[in-house]
Scaffold this motif. Structure first.
Motif, PDB file in Angstrom:
ATOM      1  N   GLY A 106     -24.356   9.663  10.800  1.00 28.58           N
ATOM      2  CA  GLY A 106     -24.652   8.505   9.950  1.00 28.58           C
ATOM      3  C   GLY A 106     -24.687   7.171  10.677  1.00 28.58           C
ATOM      4  N   ALA A 107     -24.429   7.151  11.972  1.00 26.64           N
ATOM      5  CA  ALA A 107     -24.469   5.894  12.723  1.00 26.64           C
ATOM      6  C   ALA A 107     -25.900   5.403  12.910  1.00 26.64           C
ATOM      7  N   SER A 108     -26.855   6.326  12.910  1.00 28.74           N
ATOM      8  CA  SER A 108     -28.280   5.993  13.007  1.00 28.74           C
ATOM      9  C   SER A 108     -28.989   6.603  11.811  1.00 28.74           C
ATOM     10  N   ALA A 109     -29.905   5.843  11.249  1.00 31.94           N
ATOM     11  CA  ALA A 109     -30.649   6.338  10.090  1.00 31.94           C
ATOM     12  C   ALA A 109     -32.112   5.950  10.226  1.00 31.94           C
ATOM     13  N   PHE A 110     -32.961   6.761   9.640  1.00 34.27           N
ATOM     14  CA  PHE A 110     -34.392   6.480   9.645  1.00 34.27           C
ATOM     15  C   PHE A 110     -34.795   5.814   8.338  1.00 34.27           C
ATOM     16  N   VAL A 111     -35.712   4.868   8.425  1.00 25.30           N
ATOM     17  CA  VAL A 111     -36.286   4.212   7.266  1.00 25.30           C
ATOM     18  C   VAL A 111     -37.685   4.781   7.079  1.00 25.30           C
ATOM     19  N   GLN A 112     -38.017   5.136   5.860  1.00 26.48           N
ATOM     20  CA  GLN A 112     -39.375   5.573   5.543  1.00 26.48           C
ATOM     21  C   GLN A 112     -39.974   4.522   4.631  1.00 26.48           C
ATOM     22  N   THR A 113     -41.153   4.052   4.975  1.00 23.86           N
ATOM     23  CA  THR A 113     -41.787   2.997   4.205  1.00 23.86           C
ATOM     24  C   THR A 113     -43.303   3.147   4.287  1.00 23.86           C
ATOM     25  N   THR A 114     -43.999   2.210   3.687  1.00 25.75           N
ATOM     26  CA  THR A 114     -45.458   2.243   3.731  1.00 25.75           C
ATOM     27  C   THR A 114     -45.947   1.678   5.051  1.00 25.75           C
ATOM     28  N   ARG A 115     -47.161   2.052   5.406  1.00 21.84           N
ATOM     29  CA  ARG A 115     -47.738   1.618   6.672  1.00 21.84           C
ATOM     30  C   ARG A 115     -48.136   0.144   6.607  1.00 21.84           C
ATOM     31  N   ILE A 116     -48.368  -0.443   7.774  1.00 22.53           N
ATOM     32  CA  ILE A 116     -48.756  -1.844   7.842  1.00 22.53           C
ATOM     33  C   ILE A 116     -50.085  -1.975   8.578  1.00 22.53           C
ATOM     34  N   GLY A 117     -50.778  -3.063   8.306  1.00 20.17           N
ATOM     35  CA  GLY A 117     -52.014  -3.354   9.022  1.00 20.17           C
ATOM     36  C   GLY A 117     -53.191  -2.476   8.646  1.00 20.17           C
ATOM     37  N   ILE A 118     -53.178  -1.922   7.429  1.00 15.30           N
ATOM     38  CA  ILE A 118     -54.276  -1.074   6.984  1.00 15.30           C
ATOM     39  C   ILE A 118     -54.798  -1.586   5.646  1.00 15.30           C
ATOM     40  N   SER A 119     -55.989  -1.154   5.269  1.00  9.19           N
ATOM     41  CA  SER A 119     -56.549  -1.581   3.984  1.00  9.19           C
ATOM     42  C   SER A 119     -56.639  -0.431   2.980  1.00  9.19           C
ATOM     43  N   GLN A 120     -56.582   0.811   3.437  1.00  5.01           N
ATOM     44  CA  GLN A 120     -56.612   1.962   2.535  1.00  5.01           C
ATOM     45  C   GLN A 120     -55.323   2.763   2.698  1.00  5.01           C
ATOM     46  N   GLY A 121     -54.875   3.344   1.608  1.00 10.31           N
ATOM     47  CA  GLY A 121     -53.659   4.151   1.657  1.00 10.31           C
ATOM     48  C   GLY A 121     -52.403   3.326   1.870  1.00 10.31           C
ATOM     49  N   VAL A 122     -52.440   2.055   1.461  1.00 11.88           N
ATOM     50  CA  VAL A 122     -51.305   1.161   1.703  1.00 11.88           C
ATOM     51  C   VAL A 122     -50.044   1.590   0.956  1.00 11.88           C
ATOM     52  N   ASP A 123     -50.190   2.433  -0.059  1.00 10.14           N
ATOM     53  CA  ASP A 123     -49.030   2.867  -0.840  1.00 10.14           C
ATOM     54  C   ASP A 123     -48.393   4.149  -0.310  1.00 10.14           C
ATOM     55  N   LEU A 124     -48.991   4.762   0.698  1.00  6.98           N
ATOM     56  CA  LEU A 124     -48.461   6.013   1.230  1.00  6.98           C
ATOM     57  C   LEU A 124     -47.292   5.753   2.187  1.00  6.98           C
TER      58      LEU A 124
END
Length: 146
Positions: A106-124
């Motif tokens: 638990g000292a390191s964790a991954f963040v999952q979020t939407t991609r940046i710098g794109i115009s399509q699929g911005v919600d994925l």
């Protein structure tokens, strides 16, 4: 990007930057992961002259972004289409045992979020990064408001 999984896909963008991707699917299926940033343990030799100018933040930020990462590692179109293997100019390594222990504990964790710098699929939510890592090129601002 349509080649075999484990192959480099390097392209030139905005007339000034290279971007490194790793192909991830079957031949003929366009699928790759953009490598956006790397946290360096030390500055590469050609950047040692900057060491006295800035604190450890420089070491973290010098490869924070796909163009910066390629500049620091001298990745260009000549490395496009190469298999990523230990005897080649580009390769992938497994996580170190120490890093994996940090994730498991638990000292390191991954963040999952939407991609940046794109115009399509911005919600994925197809972007992952290490939480609290100073080398992340752009943090998910919505997470800092929580």
């Amino acid at each position: 990007m349509f080649g075999p999984a484990g192959t480099s896909y390097v392209y030139f963008i905005y007339g000034m930057y290279h971007c490194l991707n790793i192909v991830t699917d079957l031949v003929g299926v366009g699928s790759a992961v953009l490598i956006r940033a790397i946290a360096l343990e030390s500055l590469p030799e050609e950047y040692q002259h900057l060491k006295g100018d800035v604190s450890g933040r420089l070491r973290l930020r010098i490869a924070a972004g796909p163009g910066k990462l390629c500049r620091v590692f001298q990745i260009n179109s000549s490395l496009n289409g190469l298999p990523l293997c230990a005897d080649g100019p580009l390769w992938l390594e497994h996580r170190s045992a120490e890093f994996q222990e940090g994730v498991d504990g638990g000292a390191s964790a991954f963040v999952q979020t939407t991609r940046i710098g794109i115009s399509q699929g911005v919600d994925l939510p197809w972007r992952w990064y290490l939480a609290n890592c100073g080398a992340v090129s752009k943090l998910d601002k919505s997470l800092s408001k929580q």
